[in-house]
Design an enzyme around this catalytic site. Sequence first.
Site, PDB file in Angstrom:
ATOM      1  N   ASN A   9       3.803  -2.383 -20.035  1.00  0.00           N
ATOM      2  CA  ASN A   9       5.257  -2.403 -20.190  1.00  0.00           C
ATOM      3  C   ASN A   9       5.680  -3.865 -20.146  1.00  0.00           C
ATOM      4  OD1 ASN A   9       7.998  -2.146 -20.143  1.00  0.00           O
ATOM      5  ND2 ASN A   9       8.119  -1.475 -18.018  1.00  0.00           N
ATOM      6  N   TRP A  10       5.951  -4.402 -21.326  1.00  0.00           N
ATOM      7  CA  TRP A  10       6.248  -5.830 -21.407  1.00  0.00           C
ATOM      8  C   TRP A  10       7.665  -6.148 -20.917  1.00  0.00           C
ATOM      9  CZ3 TRP A  10       4.180  -7.996 -26.761  1.00  0.00           C
ATOM     10  CH2 TRP A  10       2.801  -7.797 -26.828  1.00  0.00           C
ATOM     11  N   LYS A  11       8.479  -5.127 -20.694  1.00  0.00           N
ATOM     12  CA  LYS A  11       9.888  -5.318 -20.297  1.00  0.00           C
ATOM     13  C   LYS A  11      10.560  -6.268 -21.308  1.00  0.00           C
ATOM     14  CE  LYS A  11       8.234  -4.692 -15.640  1.00  0.00           C
ATOM     15  NZ  LYS A  11       8.668  -4.337 -14.310  1.00  0.00           N
ATOM     16  N   HIS A  94      12.278   4.695 -16.965  1.00  0.00           N
ATOM     17  CA  HIS A  94      11.764   3.612 -16.108  1.00  0.00           C
ATOM     18  C   HIS A  94      12.790   3.288 -15.030  1.00  0.00           C
ATOM     19  CE1 HIS A  94      10.389  -0.332 -14.812  1.00  0.00           C
ATOM     20  NE2 HIS A  94       9.208   0.031 -15.294  1.00  0.00           N
ATOM     21  N   GLU A  96      13.856   0.621 -13.901  1.00  0.00           N
ATOM     22  CA  GLU A  96      14.829  -0.429 -14.254  1.00  0.00           C
ATOM     23  C   GLU A  96      15.942   0.142 -15.120  1.00  0.00           C
ATOM     24  OE1 GLU A  96      11.952  -3.274 -15.702  1.00  0.00           O
ATOM     25  OE2 GLU A  96      11.163  -3.432 -13.659  1.00  0.00           O
ATOM     26  N   GLU A 166       5.602   5.856 -10.482  1.00  0.00           N
ATOM     27  CA  GLU A 166       5.871   4.461 -10.165  1.00  0.00           C
ATOM     28  C   GLU A 166       6.798   4.365  -8.959  1.00  0.00           C
ATOM     29  OE1 GLU A 166       5.107   1.820 -13.762  1.00  0.00           O
ATOM     30  OE2 GLU A 166       7.201   2.378 -13.848  1.00  0.00           O
ATOM     31  N   GLY A 172       6.915  -4.679  -9.646  1.00  0.00           N
ATOM     32  CA  GLY A 172       7.254  -6.095  -9.732  1.00  0.00           C
ATOM     33  C   GLY A 172       7.340  -6.793  -8.396  1.00  0.00           C
ATOM     34  N   SER A 212       2.697  -2.838  -9.613  1.00  0.00           N
ATOM     35  CA  SER A 212       1.846  -3.971  -9.218  1.00  0.00           C
ATOM     36  C   SER A 212       0.359  -3.675  -9.370  1.00  0.00           C
ATOM     37  CB  SER A 212       2.186  -4.439  -7.796  1.00  0.00           C
ATOM     38  OG  SER A 212       3.539  -4.858  -7.730  1.00  0.00           O
ATOM     39  N   GLY A 233       3.103  -3.592 -15.670  1.00  0.00           N
ATOM     40  CA  GLY A 233       4.153  -4.537 -16.038  1.00  0.00           C
ATOM     41  C   GLY A 233       3.596  -5.944 -16.131  1.00  0.00           C
ATOM     42  N   GLY A 234       3.781  -6.725 -15.072  1.00  0.00           N
ATOM     43  CA  GLY A 234       3.412  -8.147 -15.070  1.00  0.00           C
ATOM     44  C   GLY A 234       2.024  -8.438 -15.618  1.00  0.00           C
TER      45      GLY A 234
HETATM   46  C1  PEP Z   1       6.410  -1.424 -14.656  1.00  0.00           C
HETATM   47  O1  PEP Z   1       7.215  -2.177 -15.174  1.00  0.00           O
HETATM   48  O2  PEP Z   1       6.349  -0.243 -15.015  1.00  0.00           O
HETATM   49  C2  PEP Z   1       5.527  -1.958 -13.617  1.00  0.00           C
HETATM   50  C3  PEP Z   1       4.696  -1.136 -13.005  1.00  0.00           C
HETATM   51  O3  PEP Z   1       5.633  -3.286 -13.331  1.00  0.00           O
HETATM   52  P1  PEP Z   1       4.621  -4.153 -12.431  1.00  0.00           P
HETATM   53  O4  PEP Z   1       3.221  -3.809 -12.873  1.00  0.00           O
HETATM   54  O5  PEP Z   1       4.976  -5.575 -12.725  1.00  0.00           O
HETATM   55  O6  PEP Z   1       4.858  -3.775 -11.012  1.00  0.00           O
END
Ligand code: PEP
Length: 250
Positions: A9-11, A94, A96, A166, A172, A212, A233-234
């Site tokens: 998930n590049w956001k 999601h 966010e 999640e 994040g 994470s 994500g990251g």
């Molecule tokens: C996400 O955006 O779905 C996510 C899990 O982010 P991160 O891996 O950065 O926690």
Amino acid sequence: MGKYVIAGNWKMNKTPAEATALIEAIKPLVADAACDVVVGVPYIDIPAALEATKGSNIGVAAQNCYWEKSGAFTGEIAADMLREMGVGYVILGHSERRTYFGDTDATVAKRVRGALDAGLTVILCVGEYLEQREQDITAEVVAMQVKIALEGVSEEELSRVIIAYEPVWAIGTGKTATAEQANEVCAQIRGVLAGLYNEAAAKAVTIQYGGSMNAANAAELLAMSDVDGGLIGGASLKAPDFATIVAAAK
Ligand code: PEP
């Protein structure tokens, strides 16, 4: 259980040119993946991502879609538009989107309906806030999110639904759920699916963990019995890290 799927998930990261470069870097590193590999890119990057992934084993996801097919909904994107371009997946619900953009269980359910009707595969995100975990209501919160989002979804359609567990406190933040915590909730989600459908249908669903997940902790999380992949994500923005996670999904 379900088929392993690792999705990035590049956001709101990467311009189209940067998206092409990142996919070109990822492609050779995941060419022999034993799992499905998906990149969830900003809408504007979709043409570049589709071009860069052509002929590869990488699928492309959007990060949201609207539930109506067309009309006076300024700024929105319909599921049919994504499908016509060649997008295969859409991330919905999601945290966010729920936290910053007003998505609710009810609107997530409408998006799921629209996406399935358009032929997309849905990556449905669910998860509890820290206060909810501390109140010991994680199982109830997640069960409610799953049940509302899947209202009216048939068993046949369920084969195009991936669920991403999640925990919001882990997204994040660098705070990963322990492998046991992740597995416990993924198993609870599978139990909810068994109640809504049946055991066989529940077993066939891919249930990912997200929050994470990184190159260092992925193997332990992905080894758990009910964790069938990850939403990343990251770490999905760094080709070698993403590839390490993909390699751990087997
Ligand atoms: C996400 O955006 O779905 C996510 C899990 O982010 P991160 O891996 O950065 O926690």
